[in-house]
Structures are given as C-alpha cells and as structure tokens.
Design a protein around this motif. Sequence first.
Motif, PDB file in Angstrom:
ATOM      1  N   HIS A  58       0.847  -1.210   0.000  1.00  0.00           N
ATOM      2  CA  HIS A  58       0.000   0.000   0.000  1.00  0.00           C
ATOM      3  C   HIS A  58       0.872   1.244   0.000  1.00  0.00           C
ATOM      4  O   HIS A  58       2.079   1.170   0.178  1.00  0.00           O
ATOM      5  CB  HIS A  58      -0.980  -0.016   1.172  1.00  0.00           C
ATOM      6  CG  HIS A  58      -0.347   0.088   2.533  1.00  0.00           C
ATOM      7  ND1 HIS A  58       0.344  -0.953   3.105  1.00  0.00           N
ATOM      8  CD2 HIS A  58      -0.292   1.108   3.415  1.00  0.00           C
ATOM      9  CE1 HIS A  58       0.781  -0.584   4.295  1.00  0.00           C
ATOM     10  NE2 HIS A  58       0.415   0.674   4.509  1.00  0.00           N
ATOM     11  N   HIS A  60       1.433   3.935   1.936  1.00  0.00           N
ATOM     12  CA  HIS A  60       1.956   4.737   3.055  1.00  0.00           C
ATOM     13  C   HIS A  60       3.469   4.897   2.924  1.00  0.00           C
ATOM     14  O   HIS A  60       4.149   4.000   2.431  1.00  0.00           O
ATOM     15  CB  HIS A  60       1.628   4.068   4.395  1.00  0.00           C
ATOM     16  CG  HIS A  60       0.315   4.525   4.981  1.00  0.00           C
ATOM     17  ND1 HIS A  60      -0.498   3.706   5.708  1.00  0.00           N
ATOM     18  CD2 HIS A  60      -0.305   5.744   4.934  1.00  0.00           C
ATOM     19  CE1 HIS A  60      -1.575   4.398   6.101  1.00  0.00           C
ATOM     20  NE2 HIS A  60      -1.471   5.627   5.631  1.00  0.00           N
ATOM     21  N   HIS A  63       5.968   2.341   3.758  1.00  0.00           N
ATOM     22  CA  HIS A  63       5.931   1.129   2.916  1.00  0.00           C
ATOM     23  C   HIS A  63       6.463   1.366   1.502  1.00  0.00           C
ATOM     24  O   HIS A  63       6.858   0.423   0.825  1.00  0.00           O
ATOM     25  CB  HIS A  63       4.508   0.555   2.871  1.00  0.00           C
ATOM     26  CG  HIS A  63       4.073   0.031   4.209  1.00  0.00           C
ATOM     27  ND1 HIS A  63       4.082  -1.305   4.522  1.00  0.00           N
ATOM     28  CD2 HIS A  63       3.697   0.689   5.335  1.00  0.00           C
ATOM     29  CE1 HIS A  63       3.705  -1.465   5.789  1.00  0.00           C
ATOM     30  NE2 HIS A  63       3.461  -0.263   6.301  1.00  0.00           N
ATOM     31  N   HIS A 154      -7.729  -0.807   5.377  1.00  0.00           N
ATOM     32  CA  HIS A 154      -6.634   0.081   5.791  1.00  0.00           C
ATOM     33  C   HIS A 154      -6.641   1.435   5.068  1.00  0.00           C
ATOM     34  O   HIS A 154      -7.013   2.434   5.652  1.00  0.00           O
ATOM     35  CB  HIS A 154      -5.295  -0.639   5.617  1.00  0.00           C
ATOM     36  CG  HIS A 154      -4.124   0.125   6.124  1.00  0.00           C
ATOM     37  ND1 HIS A 154      -4.062   0.613   7.411  1.00  0.00           N
ATOM     38  CD2 HIS A 154      -2.963   0.507   5.532  1.00  0.00           C
ATOM     39  CE1 HIS A 154      -2.907   1.246   7.576  1.00  0.00           C
ATOM     40  NE2 HIS A 154      -2.232   1.213   6.451  1.00  0.00           N
ATOM     41  N   ASP A 176      -0.659  -3.928   5.829  1.00  0.00           N
ATOM     42  CA  ASP A 176      -1.384  -3.289   6.933  1.00  0.00           C
ATOM     43  C   ASP A 176      -2.856  -3.575   6.687  1.00  0.00           C
ATOM     44  O   ASP A 176      -3.323  -3.481   5.559  1.00  0.00           O
ATOM     45  CB  ASP A 176      -1.133  -1.781   6.954  1.00  0.00           C
ATOM     46  CG  ASP A 176       0.257  -1.453   7.492  1.00  0.00           C
ATOM     47  OD1 ASP A 176       1.020  -2.391   7.779  1.00  0.00           O
ATOM     48  OD2 ASP A 176       0.576  -0.256   7.620  1.00  0.00           O
ATOM     49  N   HIS A 396      -6.028   0.702  11.442  1.00  0.00           N
ATOM     50  CA  HIS A 396      -5.422  -0.623  11.684  1.00  0.00           C
ATOM     51  C   HIS A 396      -6.400  -1.456  12.514  1.00  0.00           C
ATOM     52  O   HIS A 396      -7.163  -0.923  13.318  1.00  0.00           O
ATOM     53  CB  HIS A 396      -4.129  -0.486  12.499  1.00  0.00           C
ATOM     54  CG  HIS A 396      -2.973   0.027  11.711  1.00  0.00           C
ATOM     55  ND1 HIS A 396      -2.199  -0.777  10.904  1.00  0.00           N
ATOM     56  CD2 HIS A 396      -2.470   1.273  11.591  1.00  0.00           C
ATOM     57  CE1 HIS A 396      -1.254  -0.042  10.331  1.00  0.00           C
ATOM     58  NE2 HIS A 396      -1.395   1.200  10.730  1.00  0.00           N
TER      59      HIS A 396
END
Length: 461
Positions: A58, A60, A63, A154, A176, A396
């Motif tokens: 994903h 973020h 990441h 998420h 996540d 989360h």
Amino acid sequence: MKFTALGGGIPLGGSHHILNLEEGRRVAFDCGAIQSQGGKISAPPIAEGNIDALFATHGHFDHVGMLPLFGKMHPETPIYGTEVTRRFASMLLGDSLKITRKKIEAGEKNAQAYFNIADAIRVLTRHERYKQVLRPEWFELKPGWKIRFWPAGHINGAVSSQIITPKGLKIMHSGDISFTNMPTIKGADIAPDFRPDVLITEATYGDRDLPNRAAEEQRFVNRVIEVLRRGGQVLIPAFGITGPNIAITLARGLTAAGIDTPIHIDGMIRKAARIIYGSSEWNAENKSVPFPDNIICMPDGREGYIHRQRLLSGPAVILASHGMLEGGKIMEYLPTVLSNPLGAILIPGYQAEGTGGRKLLELERGANFLIPGFERRKGEVVSIYCDVERFYLSSHASGPELANWIEELDPKVLIVVHATAEGFAGLKRRFQERAKRPLMIIPAFNGEEISIDECLARRRV
Ligand SMILES: [Zn+2]
C-alpha cells in the motif's frame, strides 16, 4: 524457506520484508522510509542478491518511501501493486524529494538524498517497472508460482498478498490491515478459497482494544457540531491519505444533522482526494465514490489567503495536513484556532513522540505552544485557549479483531511483523488465553532470519 524483516518487523519502522521461497525464488514486500524524531528520513537495509519481484502492499510512506532506492539496487526487479498505491507513492515521493532538497539547501546535517526524481519516476512507470494489479485474481509470477492480491482495507489500494508455491504451500502476507468499513474503503474480509499454512501479519495494535469505529465517528461528528453551534472553528490535523475519508464521514454527519457548514480541505489531502475520487478499482462496487458536495478544496496562493481569512472569522470546519502538526498548510490556521476559546483542535489519530501534535495533547489550557517557523513564515508562541481532544479513528485492526481473523484463517505458523514489542506480546497473550489449540507465534525481529521449514517441522512433531 526463510523470512526476514529487514525493516518494519519488530519494532516498527520502514517496512522491507524478504521471503526466500523454495527453489531459490525470492520476493520482497514493500520498501519504506524510516521517519525518526526531528523529521529525519532514513532507509532500512536493502536486500541484496536476486529478488524476483517486489510486492508494494500500500501507499503509506513507511511502505513505499524507499522504493526508488530499491529500484536503483535492483534495476531488473518488477514491482507489483495497485494503481492507487502507485499514485499515492508518486504523491508522497514527490513531496519528500521537495522537502529533502529544501533541507539540504538550508544546510541541515541530517538530510540525505537517497535517490533523485529520475529514480522515482523509473520505479513507478506503468507497464515497465511497475506492474499494475487490477483485480483480486491469481496470476503466475514464474511457472508454478501463483500470486493473488486481496483487499486489505486500511487505506485505498491496500492489499494482502497470497502465494501458492509449486509444492502447494500457502503463504499470506497481510500488509497493513483493517476490517472496518470507511466511506471509500471496504474492510478486509476472508477469501473463501484460501486458508494459509503460514500467515505473516501486522500487529500494530495487537495489544489494544480500540473503540468501535462507527461509535467513535459519531462522537467525532457530535463534537464538531457542538463547536460549530457555539460559533468556533474546528481544526483537524489529518494525513493526506486518510484525510479524505474523515472529511466524507464528517460531511455526511453534518448533512444528517441538518447543518450546512461545508468541510474545507487543505494541503496534501486535496491531492489524495483527487486520487481516491478518480479510482474505481478495489473498492466495494468497483465504481468511484462520489464526494459529498459540502467538501470544498481550498485554493492556493493569494486566493487561498483571502479565503482562509474569511473562514477564520466565523464558525468553520477545516481538515489540513500535516497530521502530526509538523509543518504543512495546517500551520496557517493554527495560531487563530489555538487562541480562540470557542475553537477546537480535534486530533483523529496517533501522534508520534516528539511531534507538535503530541506536545499539544500534553499541554494544559493556557500553556504556551511553539509553532515552529516554516517556509517564509516565522516561528511564534501562542497560548492555548481552544479545546484539544484526541479521537481514535484508526485504520489498523485492533487486537481482538486480529485475533478473531487469525483464528478463522487457522494458519499452522504465524509470523508477526509491523508491531511494537508490546503489540506482539499482547497478541500472543490473547492466543494463550484462548488456548483452543496451540499456534506457533514467531516475532520477526528486524534483521533476524526465521526458518519457516523448521517452524513447520516443529509444528508437526
Ligand atoms: Zn499503512
């Protein structure tokens, strides 16, 4: 078979996981940036040797923030991810490059450029390095190796990775994960046809019971209404990627209460809103989610300045980034709202230690708050007279949600990543208390290699 979290195992940090599969096949998950106190950005150790594919779970920053560095070190490795993840990564990497360049020009010692804009573009170019995965369908990575991305809730575009090896072993990496529906994101569910032998899961809140999201959203909306009714401004520090969903929740809540005050969004949230608005993949009905009419994007430049002054002279709702009060557009609103006894700063999420948001939560009414200087603006000290309140709109899964999900998936081996030591211990305790059947739970400490074969063999004994 072996698994190593080079980063983003235990403890949390920039995620970079390596799975050594049978027959020398190696895949990586994510390559994120580590953000430390004071805004320092660094890279986790990057995997060496051949990597067949990297799965970007994903968008973020922890990441995808070091994907271009991974791309430089592995120029042949394809990157698989969703289109929304690619666009979020592009947005965050562009912003991070800009900030790093400014810091380097200002002579800041802790600023380091790990890659340049060309590296970022190269790694995110569609149909070349970046392979878009458009649907949750099985595809072959190499003959005999099957891979499927499964929606992980998420944030928009987030996925879990499911792998079937040629010998039929099933492995799942959660990424996540969240099981709660948000306006533009459907909570993760369990694939009816897939029960992993080995589950690698995040446990960010493995030790926490979180309030029910719907109830917390209602508490949030009620608080906003209360402040508007007394004539104050509501300022909400939000992150670019999660901000649009909070804005939609609020916009719907105000409409339902018959209040016509619009929600203004400013900073990176506007860009993320455009990405989410334009994307139809991976959400519930595979069609784009209409944004309510009472969400207004703030203009930039002089027009923005004039609009802002007008907004701050009466009741208003503003969502602006940065979500931890570490710079960004929110700073333009902060002095007026902080010093207004009718106003409120409502903080929807977690605030890391040392950030402006955490400091604000720790200070009493009447205390002085230092607003640091940024760009052309000088730093200033403002006394806090508005209300400051924290809410728990987490994206989360909570400890009990994770435990129920794992129990239903029923893996033979559970490897825990993306957790604090407390998060891991909390999750493990939950299973010991339930004790229906033994489950091998392995903490993936950063840098430590875990032999999956040994775990599976021990389980059979
Ligand atoms: Zn995330």
